[in-house]
Design an enzyme around this catalytic site. Structure first.
Site, PDB file in Angstrom:
ATOM      1  N   SER A 160       0.858  -1.184   0.000  1.00  0.00           N
ATOM      2  CA  SER A 160       0.000   0.000   0.000  1.00  0.00           C
ATOM      3  C   SER A 160       0.894   1.233   0.000  1.00  0.00           C
ATOM      4  O   SER A 160       1.718   1.396  -0.889  1.00  0.00           O
ATOM      5  CB  SER A 160      -0.949  -0.030   1.203  1.00  0.00           C
ATOM      6  N   HIS A 187      -2.536  -1.240  -3.378  1.00  0.00           N
ATOM      7  CA  HIS A 187      -3.665  -0.334  -3.182  1.00  0.00           C
ATOM      8  C   HIS A 187      -3.488   0.880  -4.091  1.00  0.00           C
ATOM      9  O   HIS A 187      -2.642   1.740  -3.845  1.00  0.00           O
ATOM     10  CB  HIS A 187      -3.749   0.135  -1.727  1.00  0.00           C
ATOM     11  N   ASP A 280      -4.579  -4.620   6.095  1.00  0.00           N
ATOM     12  CA  ASP A 280      -4.871  -5.487   4.956  1.00  0.00           C
ATOM     13  C   ASP A 280      -3.676  -6.373   4.624  1.00  0.00           C
ATOM     14  O   ASP A 280      -2.547  -5.898   4.513  1.00  0.00           O
ATOM     15  CB  ASP A 280      -5.245  -4.636   3.734  1.00  0.00           C
TER      16      ASP A 280
END
Length: 339
Positions: A160, A187, A280
């Site tokens: 991310s 992401h 995540d």
């Protein structure tokens, strides 16, 4: 949230100020007209989120992002004119820890932002607000082998904030005849994936492209999740996209892909969780480890944002916790050992 605005154009500042206040949920913490000013203000008044322009006098948004993430880390959303023409700067800033990027809303005849572009920005702010609630910022918590036609080894990478630069560092370690199949979930808005693919392609000898519906991972090829839906295995070795779970704030989700790989991939998996905000990927990495696969998390010292790797470490999901510079060689070593 308390939001800082960094932009040298008065009209843009006023537009962003109105949008921040329009939701009734946020306030403008301060306004800075260049990157250096933003760095200095952050030292004494750290906001929850910064809306950062890229092209500014004195210090640009890339350098300001680098310094803020090094000194007083917080969430940064790049809001600038014409992202498409500034992709190199966008990915460099993301490499330093910026979460995402969006074009500054267009202005109508009456000086108001167009509804569609304004909605896109406010939606991104809302999403980041959920991420901040999920995982506070650091400041607040102060091998070479012949390629196989059908790969046995899957390298599943999740990242991310700070991910592009970290992924580039890992991919650059792989030789041109690397035999593992590589799938990346980063992401990032789908519209930016082609630019990310082009940028990463400059750092690896391996072919790299967006993952398409019904794609099969191939030895020595990098596939990149390229949709707001979740990338999953829909059958053995066949990829696809699904909107479920719809309530997952991370889209595409690293957890969803890791869990799908654990269920469907017929060979061995090396799960790699790199820098990023939130949690995540931690649960999915744990599931991979529980099934006997090698799992790797980036260490605190080399993570631009130590959120996702920390969450994995906290639940014992990672077999190895390594500095970024050691991850590529560890993957190669594991692949060579299995030959």
């Amino acid at each position: 949230m308390r939001i800082g605005v960094v932009n040298d154009m008065p009209m843009a500042v006023e537009l962003l100020r109105r949008l921040v206040l329009s939701t009734g949920e946020h306030q403008v913490a301060w306004i800075a007209t260049n990157g250096r000013e933003a760095v200095e203000v952050c030292r004494r008044d750290l906001p929850d989120l910064i809306l950062m322009d890229l092209a500014m006098p004195v210090m640009d948004g890339v350098e300001a992002t680098r310094r803020i993430m090094a000194e007083t880390p917080c969430s940064i959303l790049l809001v600038t004119a014409s992202i498409e023409s500034n992709l190199a700067d966008v990915y460099e800033a993301m490499g330093h820890g910026a979460l995402d990027a969006v074009d500054i809303p267009s202005v109508g005849i009456e000086g108001n932002a167009s509804s569609q572009s304004a909605r896109l920005l406010t939606n991104k702010i809302a999403t980041i607000g959920k991420l901040i609630g999920d995982a506070p910022t650091k400041a607040k918590r102060r091998m070479s082998r012949a390629a196989e036609p059908t790969p046995r080894r899957l390298i599943a990478i999740g990242a991310s904030a700070g991910g592009p630069a970290a992924v580039a560092a890992v991919l650059s370690a792989f030789p041109v005849d690397f035999g593992g199949a590589i799938v990346l979930v980063q992401h990032l808005d789908a519209q930016f994936v082609p630019g990310l693919v082009d940028w990463l392609g400059q750092h690896t000898p391996l072919p790299i492209r967006p993952a398409r519906e019904r794609d099969s991972p191939q030895a020595g090829t990098v596939l990149v999740a390229s949709s707001a839906d979740h990338l999953v295995f829909k059958s053995v070795q066949q990829l696809g996209y699904t909107p479920s779970p719809k309530d997952n704030v991370y889209r595409p989700s690293v957890d969803v892909f890791f869990e799908s790989a654990a269920q469907w991939w017929p060979g061995s998996v090396i799960g790699v969780l790199l820098t990023g905000m939130g949690r995540d990927g931690a649960r999915g990495l744990r599931q991979l480890r529980d099934k006997g696969h090698l799992t790797i998390a980036q260490d605190r010292a080399t993570s631009a944002v130590y959120g996702m790797p920390k969450a994995a470490a906290d639940i014992g999901a990672a077999v190895d916790i390594l500095p970024l510079s050691a991850i590529g060689s560890r993957i190669i070593e594991a692949c060579e050992r299995s030959t």
